[in-house]
Enzyme design. Structure first.
Site, PDB file in Angstrom:
ATOM      1  N   GLY A   8     105.241 -20.556  14.018  1.00  0.00           N
ATOM      2  CA  GLY A   8     103.827 -21.013  13.112  1.00  0.00           C
ATOM      3  C   GLY A   8     103.239 -22.056  13.694  1.00  0.00           C
ATOM      4  N   SER A   9     102.793 -23.217  12.999  1.00  0.00           N
ATOM      5  CA  SER A   9     101.588 -23.874  13.546  1.00  0.00           C
ATOM      6  C   SER A   9     102.446 -25.053  14.436  1.00  0.00           C
ATOM      7  CB  SER A   9     101.217 -24.726  12.254  1.00  0.00           C
ATOM      8  OG  SER A   9     100.554 -23.963  11.298  1.00  0.00           O
ATOM      9  N   THR A  10     103.645 -25.257  14.536  1.00  0.00           N
ATOM     10  CA  THR A  10     104.063 -25.848  15.551  1.00  0.00           C
ATOM     11  C   THR A  10     104.001 -25.365  16.912  1.00  0.00           C
ATOM     12  OG1 THR A  10     106.483 -24.646  15.463  1.00  0.00           O
ATOM     13  CG2 THR A  10     106.269 -26.574  14.244  1.00  0.00           C
TER      14      THR A  10
END
Lengths: 647, 379
Positions: free
Chosen positions: A326-328
């Site tokens: 995801g956004s990581t």
């Protein structure tokens, strides 16, 4: 009666003739016997000598003591417990049933135990010891020893058995041992004769399995002379074995215990890495299980409970589980773009809430859009459109290369079972794997850590540690073998412009510490320990057009297994990074709500080395935190574990 | 020969008889017995008890008996032949009856200092009886069927009793030993040819009957035959004795493992290591040299007996000597064949070496008769 002399001569001659014939035949037979003797004793002597040796000498292996496993401060994680058992020898016991009945008044024995013993004793030779009861408590053993005169043929014996005093905390990391199975034998090209010993225990998973050769040691042997029925006559020679080597892990058992407790009740994984050395301080996977049950042979009911649990306690989610980051993953995309020079830290992108690529529309998580965003704002607010945009400029292959540089898609050589590779897709990979061309949509999905991208919590933790330190450290799990330090796995600084790294770190700091940051609620108040991080929320399903039209479902309304994974990666202190942490809560909902608080608690616990003081937390949350700390199901250190009370 | 004929000849009288004893034979027997003591000492783990001491006592007693018997003129023993045979036969019947009535499976009579097995006694008295029979029988009638039938019956009656015990080893010794005497007495070749052929075809018939409707032996008996033919087919069952015995023997090598160093026998791998299988201990500890030496000693006993018999004009003495030599041959030949795996396991002791009172005494008594025949032969 008088016989004529002629008759006598005739008789004498006839007897002499026949005597010579018979005598010759007898001599011939004697010669045959002599020839046979020569054949057996001279020609075939070697062969018979060998058979005789086999008859006579029996090799008995002396199993070595398995190496112990300690945490970084020397607390035992895996030990060898004395295992007391009671055996009975028929020929010494006389009436076995009577003796067993007397024994029964001293130690707990079920009817089954008695029946099994009687059955077994009937099958064995009279001098073979038969186990009556295994894993006895010291008190029981003492009672038997004191009453020895009344219990002929009963003998207490002691052996070693693996035990894990910390119970479930290290189940996934250290694993457990178990008896060698036929499957093991078929799989291992291991000629060690120890494996042939009935019930010899080898590592089945985790460090116990991966470091089997270090931990096992070398067998000693005792040559014993036996007679035809197998009775030991005497010991001819004895070579003591070498005990297995002791392992010291990089992990801290108190921290591990805290993390496991913090994750209690969730299906989650946390990996805490020392930024400077790559030492893995905690590798937690929740829920866990008690490895001691496996050593003793787990009951099928218990085993079913483990396998049927939807939180999958047996899976080691921290290294074996892979999740869309995801956004990581956005730091990777950002750095790839910066390094490729397709944009600068200050360039902005217009976010209207979606982007159209190919014939599809890609949405930002914020339906209204973020307006103009630069790198800093895009990370702080986790704007998706920014990354859709820059990813199209930089291309998937360069994103993938950057991911590899930071440790994603790389299999680290740590001694744990099923360490996952993760996945950083490239054009070539898709062609090879799916036989299809890479399309722009794939790049867009990958740019925000969705689609084909997969990473394990371990990889995310390493990525964060590399971002924080700017060096290419690799994770280390074994700190020392038999007191000899293992090398730190680092070759030098990352091949990334330090200015770009600083920009990304600054943005990560803002994620946690600026009011608009997605993890602002989970900030650390204590200034010297402030944390930088990135939240992530990865979808485990596609959001259809219809759903989007109705309004995206809130996670809480979905069944557990369809909710988003919550992720957080972070490091602290921001000014002088020491620890990096990654948190994945399976189907936990949003990263900022479910994962970031865990990361903060774990980081604080790591930096303080004890339960963090409340003033490290924002004042508004302190009451809540205090309650939460009190409720943590930590292992009680005041009470000695039942195993240690025995010894 | 009658007493008168003997008197006509020059036969040594009084104490001078001692000089006419077959001294080499005495020495041979003593040497063999000494080997026996050594081996019994070894299998007892280096002790005189429980075997060497009683065995030595019996040997001393037997040697005394041998000398006494040797001093008594051979014609006295010829006259005692029928009596001896009948006594042995009665004892055989008696143990058979008593054994079934109340003494369990006991096959011996307690004489106080030793236990006498009538079947052992019969081995000597049968040879005596047959020798006396042919001494009495007109030479021309030797091969006449009627006069052949009588000795056959003399043999078969005790054999039937012994077989009933059941003691296959002794039965074989009696039949073949008796056959030897008949052969030596000059019974026509054809009888032996017919009996041998008959026996052979009987064995063939038995073996081919296996698995057919008219199977002549029980299945377990066939299995025993299998075991003999291939001991390795059942190494821990019935073939065990043969296999272990062969291992012990073969592992001795040329020079052996050394006195008291035989692992096979000392570690109980061998059954009956002090009786029927004692030869394996000898072969294991003293190797081919020891085993072949014992075989040579036995063969020398045969040579001395045969040469004594050939030079003896007295028909009874000559036949008796040869008959006893033949029985002696059968003892060691069957025993050695058995331990080397050449013959099935039948209970036949190694003469003068195996532990056992009856066999030792009876053999020495028999050699007393041989000595008597030697001393009193017409010169």
């Amino acid at each position: 009666m008088k016989r004529p002399p002629r008759d006598m001569d005739l008789s004498s001659r006839r007897i002499a003739r026949r005597a010579l014939v018979l005598g010759a035949a007898q001599m011939g037979f004697a010669g045959l016997l002599g020839w046979q003797m020569r054949r057996m004793q001279v020609e075939d002597a070697e062969e018979y000598r060998m058979l005789a040796e086999e008859n006579r000498i029996n090799m008995r292996l002396l199993p070595p003591a398995r190496g112990l496993i300690f945490d970084r401060n020397g607390s035992p994680i895996a030990e060898n417990d004395q295992n007391y058992r009671i055996v009975i020898v028929r020929e010494d016991a006389g009436d076995v049933a009577v003796v067993l009945n007397r024994l029964r008044q001293l130690i707990p024995l079920s009817d089954d135990d008695i029946d099994r013993t009687l059955r077994e004793i009937k099958r064995r030779s009279s001098f073979v010891p038969v186990t009556v009861s295994d894993r006895l408590a010291w008190d029981d053993l003492a009672r038997v020893a004191v009453n020895a005169p009344a219990l002929p043929g009963v003998r207490p014996e002691v052996g070693l058995s693996r035990s894990y005093p910390l119970g479930s905390d290290f189940a996934h990391v250290v694993g457990y041992v178990g008896p060698v199975s036929d499957y093991d034998l078929s799989k291992l090209q291991d000629p060690d004769p120890l494996l042939q010993i009935p019930k010899f225990q080898i590592g089945k998973i985790g460090i116990e399995a991966k470091e089997e050769m270090v931990l096992r040691g070398r067998a000693g042997n005792s040559q014993i002379e036996v007679n035809a029925v197998g009775r030991v006559m005497r010991e001819l020679s004895r070579t003591e074995g070498t005990a297995g080597r002791n392992l010291q892990l990089t992990m801290d058992e108190t921290l591990q215990n805290f993390v496991q407790a913090r994750l209690d009740g969730q299906s989650a994984a946390v990996v805490v890495t020392d930024v400077r050395t790559g030492d893995l301080l905690a590798v937690a996977s929740s829920p866990s299980f008690d490895p001691n049950k496996f050593v003793r042979g787990i009951s099928s009911a218990d085993y079913r409970l483990l396998t049927e649990n939807k939180y999958r306690p047996l899976a080691n989610k921290s290294v074996q589980g892979v999740y869309p980051p995801g956004s990581t993953f956005k730091m990777v995309t950002a750095l790839a773009a910066l390094e490729a020079g397709v944009m600068s830290t200050e360039d902005t992108v217009w976010c209207p809430g979606y982007i159209t690529a190919g014939d599809r529309r890609f949405h930002c998580w914020k339906r209204g859009g973020h307006g103009h965003v630069n790198l800093h704002e895009s990370l702080t607010q986790s704007c998706d459109v920014y990354y859709y945009d820059v990813a199209q400029r930089v291309g998937i292959d360069r994103i993938s290369a950057m991911a590899n540089k930071l440790g994603l898609g790389v299999r680290f050589d740590i001694p744990m079972s099923a360490v996952a590779d993760g996945l950083t897709p490239t054009r070539a990979w898709k062609q090879a794997r799916h036989g299809a061309d890479w399309v722009i949509g794939d790049t867009l999905n990958a740019s925000i850590g969705q689609g084909y991208v997969l990473a394990s919590p371990l990889q995310l933790s390493v990525m964060t540690a590399r971002l924080a330190s700017g060096t290419d450290i690799s994770p280390r799990l074994i700190r020392a073998v038999d007191g000899v330090e293992e090398p730190v796995l680092r070759t030098g600084p990352l091949d990334i412009n330090p200015a770009h790294l600083r920009a990304v770190r600054r943005a990560m700091f803002a994620v946690s510490n600026s009011r608009r940051g997605t993890a602002y609620r989970s900030r650390i108040e204590e200034e010297s320990l402030q944390m930088a991080g990135k939240t992530g929320t990865s979808q485990v399903r596609n959001i259809s057009k219809a759903e989007r039209a109705r309004g995206v479902f809130r996670n809480e309304d979905l069944p557990w297994e369809r909710r988003d994974h919550a992720l957080f990666v972070g490091f602290a202190p921001y000014a002088d990074p020491q620890v990096a942490v990654s948190v994945v809560v399976e189907h936990g909902g949003g990263g900022s709500a479910a994962a970031a608080p865990i990361a903060r608690d774990v980081v604080l616990r790591t930096l303080y080395g004890e339960m963090p003081p409340l003033n490290a937390y924002p004042s508004s949350q302190r009451e809540l935190i205090e309650e939460q700390q009190r409720a943590l199901p930590l292992r009680d250190r005041g009470d000695p574990s039942p195993e240690s009370s025995r010894a | 020969m009658s007493y008168l004929e003997y008197a006509l000849k020059t036969v040594p009288k009084g104490p001078r008889k001692v000089l006419y004893l077959n001294w080499p034979l005495v020495l041979l027997l003593t040497a063999i017995a000494a080997i026996g003591f050594t081996m019994l000492y070894s299998v007892a783990g280096g002790a005189f008890t429980p075997w060497v001491e009683p065995q030595a006592k019996r040997f001393a007693l037997g040697m005394m008996a041998m000398f006494v018997i040797a001093m008594v003129p051979i014609w006295f023993w010829r006259n005692m032949a029928v009596m001896g045979y009948l006594v042995a036969l009665i004892l055989l019947v008696w143990v058979e009856v008593a054994g079934t009535v109340g003494m369990g499976a006991q096959r011996w009579i307690d004489l106080g200092f030793m236990r006498l097995q009538p079947s052992e006694l019969m081995k000597v008295t049968l040879v005596m009886m047959l020798a006396a029979y042919y001494d009495w029988l007109d030479l021309k009638k030797t091969s006449h069927p009627l006069w052949v039938l009588i000795p056959v019956l003399l043999i078969l009656v005790p054999v039937a009793l012994v077989l009933k015990q059941p003691d296959l080893g002794t039965s074989i010794l009696l039949v073949v030993g008796g056959g030897f005497v008949m052969f030596l007495a000059g019974v026509h070749w054809l009888y032996f040819a017919v009996v041998t052929a008959g026996g052979g075809s009987l064995i063939w018939a038995v073996l081919t009957s296996r698995g057919t409707d008219w199977q002549l032996l029980k299945d377990y008996q066939f299995r025993r035959i299998d075991t003999f033919l291939d001991p390795s087919s059942d190494p821990l069952g019935a073939g065990y004795h043969i296999t272990q015995s062969k291992i012990a023997l073969g592992s001795g090598g040329i020079t052996g493992r050394g006195f008291m160093q035989g692992t096979q026998s000392r570690l109980n791998f061998l059954p009956e290591k002090h009786t029927d299988f004692i030869f394996t201990t000898l072969a294991e500890e003293f190797g081919f040299i020891g085993a072949a030496s014992l075989l040579a000693l036995y063969t020398l006993v045969l040579v001395f007996c045969i040469s004594s018999a050939i030079t003896n004009k007295d028909r009874f003495g000559s036949l008796l000597t040869l008959g006893i030599a033949g029985t002696f041959f059968l003892f060691f030949a069957v025993n050695m064949s058995m331990v080397m795996g050449l013959a099935p396991v039948v209970g036949v002791p190694l003469p003068l070496v195996s532990y056992g009172g009856s066999a030792m005494l009876v053999l020495l008594v028999a050699f007393g008769l041989v000595q008597s025949a030697h001393v009193h032969k017409p010169r």
